[in-house]
Each structure stands twice: as structure tokens, then as C-alpha cells.
Design an enzyme around this catalytic site. Structure first.
Site, mmCIF file in Angstrom:
data_model
loop_
_atom_site.group_PDB
_atom_site.id
_atom_site.type_symbol
_atom_site.label_atom_id
_atom_site.label_comp_id
_atom_site.label_asym_id
_atom_site.label_seq_id
_atom_site.Cartn_x
_atom_site.Cartn_y
_atom_site.Cartn_z
ATOM 1 N N GLU A 18 36.912 8.301 87.330
ATOM 2 C CA GLU A 18 38.191 8.469 88.026
ATOM 3 C C GLU A 18 38.780 9.840 87.709
ATOM 4 O OE1 GLU A 18 39.443 3.743 87.615
ATOM 5 O OE2 GLU A 18 40.717 5.275 86.710
ATOM 6 N N LYS A 36 41.140 12.381 86.254
ATOM 7 C CA LYS A 36 42.088 12.326 85.145
ATOM 8 C C LYS A 36 43.276 13.196 85.525
ATOM 9 C CE LYS A 36 42.331 12.765 80.120
ATOM 10 N NZ LYS A 36 43.696 13.260 80.037
HETATM 11 P P1 AMP Z 1 44.116 11.747 76.537
HETATM 12 O O1 AMP Z 1 45.603 11.759 76.567
HETATM 13 O O2 AMP Z 1 43.492 13.099 76.625
HETATM 14 O O3 AMP Z 1 43.567 10.875 75.444
HETATM 15 O O4 AMP Z 1 43.622 11.032 77.872
HETATM 16 C C1 AMP Z 1 44.020 9.761 78.256
HETATM 17 C C2 AMP Z 1 45.180 9.866 79.219
HETATM 18 O O5 AMP Z 1 44.739 10.270 80.503
HETATM 19 C C3 AMP Z 1 45.837 8.531 79.499
HETATM 20 O O6 AMP Z 1 46.756 8.199 78.506
HETATM 21 C C4 AMP Z 1 46.515 8.766 80.831
HETATM 22 O O7 AMP Z 1 47.806 9.290 80.613
HETATM 23 C C5 AMP Z 1 45.700 9.883 81.475
HETATM 24 N N1 AMP Z 1 45.006 9.496 82.719
HETATM 25 C C6 AMP Z 1 45.010 10.212 83.855
HETATM 26 N N2 AMP Z 1 44.273 9.632 84.803
HETATM 27 C C7 AMP Z 1 43.768 8.502 84.273
HETATM 28 C C8 AMP Z 1 42.916 7.475 84.758
HETATM 29 N N3 AMP Z 1 42.410 7.513 86.002
HETATM 30 N N4 AMP Z 1 42.609 6.467 83.922
HETATM 31 C C9 AMP Z 1 43.097 6.428 82.647
HETATM 32 N N5 AMP Z 1 43.904 7.380 82.139
HETATM 33 C C10 AMP Z 1 44.240 8.401 82.929
#
Ligand code: AMP
Length: 608
Positions: free
Chosen positions: A272, A274
Site C-alpha cells: 500500500e 505509505k
Molecule cells: P513509521 O511511522 O515510519 O513507523 O510508519 C508507519 C506509519 O505509516 C503509520 O503509523 C501510519 O501513520 C503511516 N501510514 C501511511 N500509510 C499507511 C498504510 N497504507 N498502512 C499503514 N500505515 C500507513
């Protein structure tokens, strides 16, 4: 005689007798002192077990919150946070001293708790009678302090605090002061509290996973404590998520190549986009909507527009969904950089910010729908429910996805995500066990981000080769232009971005006028494009554009195959600088070779 007056009567004559339903705050303070003097988690756990066992069951939630320096779970947003200046006044009043003496000592100790303890010890020798403090009274008083607001609240807070300090043992005063000023910091982790509860009420440490799950889906340690103490472990076994209590978020692990990701996820997964925004957990109950941040703060008031979108486009009566809230350009549908969303992190002038920085929601999970807890369902089922419950519009969409077993296809999708303003991909397991792992970082979700960051420093001159119709405020004019760099070797124009930003109202009027004479019914023979524009032009007009960086792109044709097979280059977050390069002919545009050079030097900059 009422229960309360009986109690007062007894405590007047037997100051240490409190009955079964009460707990002296001194017992709590004694345990705090022991906890403070150890760094060993096991010892801390033992002390907590001792405390929880002697706590009346209907007080256990309060004791748990107090131990973490709180009155309520974080998501309630109620903080005691009394200013130190006021606490000093209260200490002075209770100790019968003046504030300057207290301040002078505070400068020495650096801890108002310790100072309070010292001054009350001195006073103790002169005091003959005090009413022993109960946990209930301390809690209720702190609660009143936390809620006092408006005129007169300052005096009220000081009076409330000095009231309990006057009855406090010196040691109690130390911890009350630290609690009220937000400086308790015993260092008791959530998991230590859960261990202690499991031992005190769940039959042993093995019960921890049951307590932990209940905590992960309610974010409320006090509630979990109360249920296990009053009703036993069985009552927690079928604990469900509920609307209004935030679920602790599931987090992703990270890997750095599609091959590794696919291997880890069993050869096939759903990748998906991000999105680069703010994670929102939305709880809907009829017309009522609550929004929680990733850290479970209640951020409902900051996003009235997101509340409205949820109310209108999430079909079930009650639901809990997770989405990334992203800043967008409503006229072009383009995603905007994360920094723009930060303008929405404000408490005032929210209406203006909504206008200037509108948001869209990209929904990526559903945890609950109309009484059905979905957290233990595998992701394919949750995703199917997601598709059913969303009334998709421009502003509420399901996160863009690709189901794949092919690393190359995943890489292309990744490039496309970056170019479209995302951070990369989140790749998710589609296996049987792909539940929503509340509160934990695991391998069911794997993020794929770039390991470099680059910056575009120079503007480029690009030829307008096509346009897309606008929507919203831009209906009737162009929403975005398709821009190309020049390839002199083949004498063609290769597309490098779709640009919808930086145009003033005047530009939006002027551009269609300038372009009108160059309109043609199909793509120009010298234009190489994979994109289908709504309107095509002869390559004549040149505009100056700057972007955030140059990235690989499966969609744009500029430098196709030169850096990587199957990929071209694109400008990310392109913006018109306002300069019409009417002095330049299309063949004077920035060349494809120059763009390739800019891409390479960006990378070098990072490596070097
Ligand atoms: P990180 O903050 O780098 O650990 O990445 C995870 C974060 O990506 C999640 O907490 C969401 O805020 C964000 N995110 C954006 N798109 C998605 C998605 N399709 N699925 C899950 N998380 C997502």
C-alpha cells in the site's frame, strides 16, 4: 450516623484505623519510596504487587493511575499540571512559612517535593492532630485541582492543595507535590503494572498476555486493573474493542528491498502507498466522531473537516477505522508535503487553517463495525469490510494498493508512490494470522522507504505539452499541466512532471489564453508520454518550475531506462515559480541529460 461521619468519628479517636474500604495514602507513598530506590524491574513488580493486594478493589484503578502520575488514561486529556509557583504557595501556607523561604530551599534541592517534605517535618513537631489522608481524598482533591478553571480557580487550586498538605505526613507531601506538578516519574512502565496485576489478581505472571491484550485494545490500564480485581481473569478473556477507547496502534517493521519483503511475507503481499501525513484513528458512533493521534491524544478539535468526512463517508452507524490524514490540493487532487499538514497542528484559527490546508483521508484499516470486533480477523477480511463501508470520494479513499508476488512490480509501485508524494510503501501480510496486532511492532506490516534523502536546488525550464481539466475552484480552467524536458539527440520532448502548484488566479486565467493557439487534438508526434492528458499542445511554451527533488518514476518518460530499466525520472512536488520563459523556445528547455545529471548529483550529495 452516616458511613462518612462514622468514619470521621473513628478516625478522630483512632487516627490509624481506616476500615476495609479505605487505603491510607501513606501506604502508597511507602511503596513509591521503595520503587524509587530500586532500578530492578522485578523488585518494582514485587512492590506493586504488595500495594495492589492491599488496595480495596474499587480503588485499584485510581491507585494505578496515580502510580503513573495521572488521574485518568492519557486519551482523556485531563492533566493535573499545576504550575510550580502555585504549588509553592500551597506548601508555604500548609507549613506556615512564607513563599520566599520555600523558594530559597527549592533552589538548593531542585525538587519541590523534597522541600515540602522538609518544611512539613519541621512543622510536624508542633502539630498534634491531623486527619489521616486516604487515597480517595488525595485523588478527589487532585481531580478538583485538575478541573478547576475560570476566575478564582487559582486561589481554589492553592486552597485545595494546602488543605491536603496540612493533613499530610511529610513523606506523603513529597509525593503529592511531585504528582501535582507532573514530576512523579517513578519509571513504572505499563508492562510492569500489567505484570504486577497478573500476579496480584490473575493467578500469576502467565496471565499477562490476557491483561496485555485488554490494555492494547482499550489503552486504559485503570480499567483493566478494575476488571481483573473485581471480576477476575475470565472477565478479561473476551475483552473487546469499544468505540471511544482508542486501540493502541499496530506498527511496522522495516526492510530495504522488495525481495526481502516478499520473502518475509510468504512470497505474496498487499503493498500500500505509505502516505506522508498524520495517522488518525477515528471512532464513529452515530453522528459523534472522535479522532485519536498515533500517540492516542484526542485531536478531534483540530480536524473538524476530517470529522465531517468520517461522518458522511463511513457508512456504518458505529465503526473504528484507521487512516492517514494528508494535506492535499483540492483543485488538482495532488498530495502536498508533510510540512503543510503541520500548519493544522494548532489550537486557534482552525477555520482559516482548514481553508488553507485542506486534508484528505486515506483509510488503511478497520477495527470495529457495529458491534463486531475485527481486530482478530486476518487482513484480507478486514480489507474486504473496508471496501464495503466506505463511500469513496476524492477526499475519503482506501489507501492505494497492489497485490503482488513480483519484486519488480513492487519496485515500480514504490517509485510511483514516491513520485506521487508518498514516503514509500507499507507491505502487509495476507496470511491467515494477519490480525491487527494492537500495540506492537511486528512483521505482519513491513515498511519500505528510501534510505536517502535528496533535494532539488535549481529551477528548470520545461515545455508545456499537455493539460488536465481542473476541479473545484479551478473548474473551467486547467488543474495541472504536463511538462517535458527536451531530448536533443532524438529531437523529442519527454515528460517529467504534472504540475498543479504555484499558479496564481491570474496565471490560471492567463495560461489557457496563452495555450489556446497551440491546442491540438492528439499527442504531438515529438512528445513521448505514457500519461493521457485531457488536452494536448504543440511544444512551444516554456515555464520555469522547481520541485522538492528528482525521483525515479515508472510513469514519466524523461531519461527512460537510463538510470534503471523501465523507469524514467520525475520532479516531485513541482511548483511553477511564476516565470513565463517566453524568451525561450521549446528547444531551449532544460534537457533530459541535464535532468539525469541533476538526479545523479543529488544522490552523490547524500553519499558524500
Ligand atoms: P513509521 O511511522 O515510519 O513507523 O510508519 C508507519 C506509519 O505509516 C503509520 O503509523 C501510519 O501513520 C503511516 N501510514 C501511511 N500509510 C499507511 C498504510 N497504507 N498502512 C499503514 N500505515 C500507513
Amino acid at each position: 450516623m452516616s458511613w462518612q461521619s462514622t468514619f470521621t468519628f473513628i478516625s478522630l479517636y483512632f487516627p490509624n484505623y481506616l476500615g476495609d474500604r479505605e487505603l491510607r495514602y501513606l501506604s502508597v507513598a511507602d511503596v513509591y519510596e521503595k520503587i524509587e530506590n530500586t532500578t530492578k524491574r522485578l523488585e518494582m513488580t514485587d512492590y506493586l504487587v504488595e500495594l495492589f493486594k492491599k488496595t480495596p478493589k474499587d480503588l485499584i484503578d485510581k491507585v494505578v493511575y496515580l502510580t503513573q502520575g495521572k488521574l485518568y488514561p492519557d486519551f482523556m486529556g485531563i492533566e493535573i499540571g499545576m504550575a510550580e509557583k502555585l504549588a509553592i504557595k500551597a506548601v508555604a501556607r500548609a507549613a506556615g512559612r512564607n513563599a520566599r523561604e520555600i523558594e530559597a530551599d527549592l533552589r538548593r534541592t531542585g525538587d519541590l517535593g523534597e522541600t515540602a517534605q522538609k518544611f512539613l517535618e519541621k512543622k510536624l513537631q508542633l502539630t498534634f492532630f491531623r486527619q489521616p489522608l486516604t487515597v480517595e481524598r488525595v485523588y478527589q482533591t487532585l481531580d478538583k485541582i485538575a478541573r478547576a478553571s475560570g476566575s478564582g480557580s487559582i486561589d481554589q487550586k492553592v486552597a485545595l492543595l494546602s488543605g491536603i498538605l496540612s493533613d499530610a505526613e511529610p513523606k506523603e507531601a513529597k509525593y503529592i507535590i511531585r504528582t501535582v506538578t507532573g514530576k512523579l516519574r517513578l519509571g513504572v512502565a505499563d508492562m510492569t503494572v500489567l505484570d504486577a496485576l497478573a500476579i496480584a489478581y490473575g493467578g500469576g505472571k502467565d496471565a499477562r498476555p490476557i491483561l496485555e491484550r485488554a490494555y492494547n485494545v482499550s489503552s486504559d490500564l485503570g480499567l483493566v486493573a478494575r476488571i481483573v480485581a473485581e471480576k477476575g481473569l475470565d472477565a478479561l478473556k473476551d475483552f473487546r474493542v469499544s468505540v471511544g477507547k482508542p486501540v493502541r496502534p499496530m506498527l511496522a517493521e522495516r526492510l530495504s528491498s522488495p525481495q526481502e519483503i516478499l520473502e518475509k511475507l510468504g512470497g505474496r503481499c498487499i503493498a500500500e502507498y505509505k502516505y506522508d501525513g498524520e495517522r488518525i484513528q477515528a471512532h464513529k458512533n452515530g453522528d459523534e466522531v472522535l479522532l485519536f493521534s498515533r500517540r492516542l491524544e484526542n485531536i478531534t478539535s483540530q480536524f473538524p473537516d476530517a470529522v465531517e468526512l468520517i461522518r458522511e463517508h463511513i457508512k456504518p452507524r458505529s465503526a473504528i477505522i484507521e487512516a492517514e490524514c494528508v494535506s492535499v490540493d483540492l483543485d488538482t487532487g495532488e498530495l502536498r508535503p508533510f510540512q503543510e499538514l503541520m500548519h493544522r497542528r494548532r489550537k486557534y484559527d482552525i477555520r482559516e487553517a482548514i481553508e488553507e490546508y485542506p486534508v484528505s483521508l486515506f483509510v488503511f484499516d478497520v477495527l470495529y463495525v457495529d458491534g463486531r470486533d475485527l481486530t482478530l480477523e486476518p487482513y484480507p477480511i478486514r480489507h474486504k469490510v473496508l471496501e464495503e463501508i466506505i463511500d469513496v470520494t476524492d477526499r475519503v479513499q482506501i489507501a492505494k494498493y497492489l497485490i503482488t508476488d513480483d519484486p519488480e512490480e513492487m519496485e515500480k509501485f514504490f517509485e510511483e508512490a514516491i513520485e506521487n508524494g508518498c514516503e514509500g510503501l507499507v507491505c502487509k501480510s495476507l496470511n491467515e494470522d494477519s490480525i491487527y496486532q494492537a500495540g506492537s511492532r511486528g512483521w505482519l506490516w513491513i515498511k519500505y522507504k528510501r534510505d536517502y534523502k535528496s533535494e532539488m536546488t535549481d529551477a528548470v525550464d520545461l515545455t508545456v505539452v499537455g493539460a488536465f481539466h481542473g476541479r473545484g475552484k479551478r473548474a473551467g480552467t486547467y488543474g495541472a499541466l504536463l511538462l517535458a524536458a527536451y531530448n536533443p539527440d532524438e529531437d523529442i520532448f519527454e515528460t517529467v512532471c504534472k504540475c498543479g502548484s504555484g499558479f496564481t488566479d491570474e496565471d490560471l486565467k492567463r495560461i489557457p489564453e496563452i495555450m489556446e493557439p497551440h491546442k491540438i487534438p492528439h499527442r504531438h508526434a515529438r512528445v513521448k508520454s505514457k500519461m493521457e492528458a485531457d488536452v494536448w499542445f504543440e511544444p512551444v511554451v516554456v515555464l520555469e518550475v522547481i520541485g522538492a527533488e528528482i525521483t525515479l518514476s515508472p510513469i514519466h518518460t524523461c531519461g527512460m531506462d537510463k538510470i534503471r530499466k523501465g523507469s524514467g525520472l520525475a520532479i516531485r512536488f513541482p511548483r511553477f515559480t511564476g516565470r513565463y520563459r517566453l524568451d525561450k523556445s521549446a528547444e531551449d528547455s532544460t534537457t533530459v541529460k541535464e535532468i539525469i545529471e541533476m538526479y545523479r548529483s543529488q544522490l552523490k550529495k547524500v553519499e558524500g
